[in-house]
Design an enzyme around this catalytic site. Structure first.
Site, mmCIF file in Angstrom:
data_model
loop_
_atom_site.group_PDB
_atom_site.id
_atom_site.type_symbol
_atom_site.label_atom_id
_atom_site.label_comp_id
_atom_site.label_asym_id
_atom_site.label_seq_id
_atom_site.Cartn_x
_atom_site.Cartn_y
_atom_site.Cartn_z
ATOM 1 N N VAL A 35 35.000 38.104 44.995
ATOM 2 C CA VAL A 35 33.735 38.435 45.217
ATOM 3 C C VAL A 35 33.346 39.563 44.832
ATOM 4 O O VAL A 35 32.120 39.706 43.914
ATOM 5 C CB VAL A 35 33.359 38.077 46.802
ATOM 6 C CG1 VAL A 35 31.751 38.313 47.129
ATOM 7 C CG2 VAL A 35 33.763 36.805 47.288
ATOM 8 N N HIS B 100 7.615 21.055 50.872
ATOM 9 C CA HIS B 100 7.551 20.861 49.551
ATOM 10 C C HIS B 100 6.538 21.896 48.788
ATOM 11 O O HIS B 100 5.332 21.802 49.565
ATOM 12 C CB HIS B 100 7.264 19.443 49.288
ATOM 13 C CG HIS B 100 6.950 19.070 47.882
ATOM 14 N ND1 HIS B 100 7.963 19.016 46.826
ATOM 15 C CD2 HIS B 100 5.769 19.228 46.974
ATOM 16 C CE1 HIS B 100 7.437 18.687 45.507
ATOM 17 N NE2 HIS B 100 6.118 18.998 45.645
ATOM 18 N N VAL C 154 47.238 42.025 35.215
ATOM 19 C CA VAL C 154 47.278 43.435 34.511
ATOM 20 C C VAL C 154 48.720 44.207 34.991
ATOM 21 O O VAL C 154 49.171 44.342 36.093
ATOM 22 C CB VAL C 154 46.003 44.485 35.257
ATOM 23 C CG1 VAL C 154 46.234 45.930 34.858
ATOM 24 C CG2 VAL C 154 44.979 44.086 34.870
ATOM 25 N N ALA D 151 30.966 40.827 56.790
ATOM 26 C CA ALA D 151 30.195 41.735 57.779
ATOM 27 C C ALA D 151 29.762 40.748 58.865
ATOM 28 O O ALA D 151 30.120 41.269 60.151
ATOM 29 C CB ALA D 151 29.177 42.396 57.043
ATOM 30 N N LYS E 164 24.308 44.973 46.890
ATOM 31 C CA LYS E 164 23.003 44.179 46.877
ATOM 32 C C LYS E 164 21.671 45.116 46.348
ATOM 33 O O LYS E 164 20.832 44.314 45.454
ATOM 34 C CB LYS E 164 22.546 43.577 48.248
ATOM 35 C CG LYS E 164 23.306 42.147 48.376
ATOM 36 C CD LYS E 164 24.739 42.380 48.806
ATOM 37 C CE LYS E 164 25.650 41.820 47.852
ATOM 38 N NZ LYS E 164 26.935 41.783 48.532
ATOM 39 N N GLY F 175 41.066 43.124 46.042
ATOM 40 C CA GLY F 175 41.102 42.796 47.399
ATOM 41 C C GLY F 175 41.065 44.003 48.526
ATOM 42 O O GLY F 175 41.000 45.123 47.978
ATOM 43 N N GLY G 8 40.214 41.350 38.762
ATOM 44 C CA GLY G 8 40.107 40.888 40.138
ATOM 45 C C GLY G 8 38.712 40.041 39.773
ATOM 46 O O GLY G 8 37.725 40.776 39.809
#
Ligand code: FAD
Ligand code: AMP
Length: 471
Positions: free
Chosen positions: A190, A450, A244, A326, A57, A277, A187
């Site tokens: 995520v 808003h 692959v 996590a 991140k 994975g 892959g």
């Protein structure tokens, strides 16, 4: 001291959180972990803090800023002259974030009087744990209860052996010292998508080879298709149905052979990331000798309350069944500590939120339309596009939608799917609503500030009943 109420093996988000909760509950606790930083010092936090959630991140944010200043800011009337990326500085920043957080866990251990034992923890009979330090010394701990939280490791595939230089796993991919001009990723899960986003924004030509024909099969189909389109538009060359079959390290990098179903192809890249994975990490535990049962996937077999087949031994996180996330690991860790202390915790595994930190983000909780269809559950659906939000227009973040699925008769929310800016934060409201068994009507009647992106959740809830306002 070598006799504890609780010995935790592994200090990732499953283990360190379990240890802290156990100590909070007055249990004498030790935590054994073998992760060492480059300096050789212990580095707590497991995969998540060292080579997973946190560093990825940090780099996603850095690369997002770098990309935005060049490609998004001009639309706001802001142009920056010669934008430069200092990759070494970006990596140093990422390493500092990791170091601060891992040090923070050591501080929490001290605060909670948790004994840290550095080394590999192996199970001995009678709930004893042998701690095998890197220098060969050993120490034996006895425990009334043991919590195994040894996590997971990247899956390796024979056709692309990781050498840490040309062919890398997530750890190597978070530490390149220069930007590869051509980057291959095996892959499109995520991890592959997040790492692909980082390097593509830094300037790499990224090709992602994915064996399956489906893109993000677990996500809502409409959302996965929109996300695929958006990511391709950003320059990620995602090739589905491409398996692959071999790799060859060459002078210039790696030659990747793959089969597209229509024939054999080769791809030349400077670096190749293997992101196919993760598998449970039970090496070093001596699980067999201790008589600990594993499931057919090699995970530690547990019941709904994370109890193994041996009384007093529990297992949590990536090393047991369920999503390798996590927050799922941490919740299991907390629940087990509370169970040991005599409480009656419950975890609702159906309410684990998923997030993919691409831009825009993808997040969901609960059932997808595909799952509901398969189970023959009747449902209503309400969607609302980000385009209809004043805040999204103002921010220039109009890609995306929120979709809410509610039971046809009871209106109870069964699933919420979001593709759009800040989906990782918006999904929290959906999890809370679902945990309180909310109906779509409940969400529709709650006042949302808003202008915010959360209005898309509100409008989607209204849309379930066909009464969204801004569409
Ligand atoms: P781990 O974090 O793997 O920790 C296990 C610890 O146990 C390690 O320190 C290991 O060294 C130690 N250990 C193992 N065996 C022994 C032994 N025998 N003795 C002593 N110590 C041992 N999840 C999210 O929720 N959000 C994200 O954004 C996210 N991003 C990710 C990005 C990447 C690149 C990767 C690789 C993963 C990501 N994950 C993310 C997944 C997340 O990291 C894992 O789900 C989480 O770390 C699992 O926690 P854990 O405690 O079960 O195991
Ligand atoms: P995840 O499990 O979400 O991290 O995703 C890993 C992805 O890698 C899956 O979608 C797999 O289909 C894909 N994968 C596994 N092996 C190969 C391979 N040899 N070639 C291409 N993709 C693969």
């Amino acid at each position: 001291m070598s006799n504890y109420d609780v010995v935790v093996i592994g200090a990732g988000p499953g283990g360190y959180v379990a240890a802290i909760r156990a100590a909070q509950l007055g249990l004498t606790t030790a935590c054994v972990d073998r992760w060492a930083a480059a300096t050789g010092h212990p580095s707590l936090g497991g995969t998540c803090l060292n080579v997973g959630c946190i560093p990825s991140k940090a780099l996603l944010d850095t690369s997002h800023h770098y990309h935005a200043i060049q490609h998004a800011f001009p639309a706001h009337g802001i142009t920056a002259g010669d934008v430069q990326l200092d990759l070494a500085k970006a990596m140093a920043r990422k390493n500092k974030v990791v170091a601060n957080l891992t040090r923070g866990i050591r501080g929490l251990f001290r605060k909670n009087k948790i004994d840290l034992k550095t080394g590999t923890g192996a199970l001995l009979p009678d709930k004893q744990v042998e701690v095998r330090a890197a220098d060969g010394t050993t120490q034996t701990l006895t425990a009334s209860n043991i919590i195994i939280a040894t996590g997971s490791a990247p899956i390796t595939i024979a056709v692309a052996p990781v050498d840490g230089v040309n062919i890398v796993d997530n750890e190597g991919a978070l530490a390149f010292d220069e930007i590869p001009s051509r980057l291959g990723i095996i892959g499109a899960g995520v991890i592959g998508l997040e790492l692909g986003s980082v390097w593509s924004r830094f300037g790499s030509q990224v090709v992602i080879l994915e064996a399956l024909d489906d893109f993000l099969a677990a996500a809502d189909r409409q959302i996965s298709q929109q996300a695929l389109k958006a990511l391709k538009k950003q320059g990620l060359d995602i090739r589905l149905g491409c398996r692959v079959t071999g790799t060859q390290v060459t002078d210039g990098g790696v030659r990747v052979a793959y089969n597209s179903g229509e024939g054999e192809h080769t791809l030349e890249v400077d670096k190749l990331i293997v992101a196919v994975g993760r598998c449970p990490a039970t090496d070093g535990l001596d699980a067999d000798a201790a008589g600990l049962a594993l499931d057919p996937q090699g995970r530690i077999a547990v019941d709904r309350q994370c109890r193994t087949n041996i009384e007093g031994i529990y297992a949590v996180g990536d090393v047991v069944a369920g999503p390798m996330l996590a927050h799922k690991a941490s919740e299991e860790g907390i629940a087990v500590a509370e169970l040991i202390a005599g409480q009656k915790p419950e975890i609702d595994h159906a309410l684990v939120p998923w997030v993919v930190y691409t831009h825009p983000e993808i997040a969901w909780v609960g059932a997808s339309p595909q799952q509901l269809d398969e189970q023959g559950i009747e449902y209503k659906s309400g969607t609302f596009p980000y385009m209809g939000l004043g805040r999204a227009q103002g921010a220039g973040q109009t890609d995306g939608l929120v979709k809410i699925l509610a039971a046809a008769h009871s209106d109870r929310i069964l699933g919420v799917h979001i593709f759009g800016a800040n989906a990782s934060e918006l999904i929290g409201e959906a999890v809370t609503a679902m945990a309180f068994h909310a109906s779509a009507e409940d969400l529709a009647r709650i006042i949302h500030a808003h202008p915010t992106l959360s209005e898309a959740v509100h409008e989607a809830a209204l849309a379930v009943d066909g009464r969204a306002i801004h569409i």
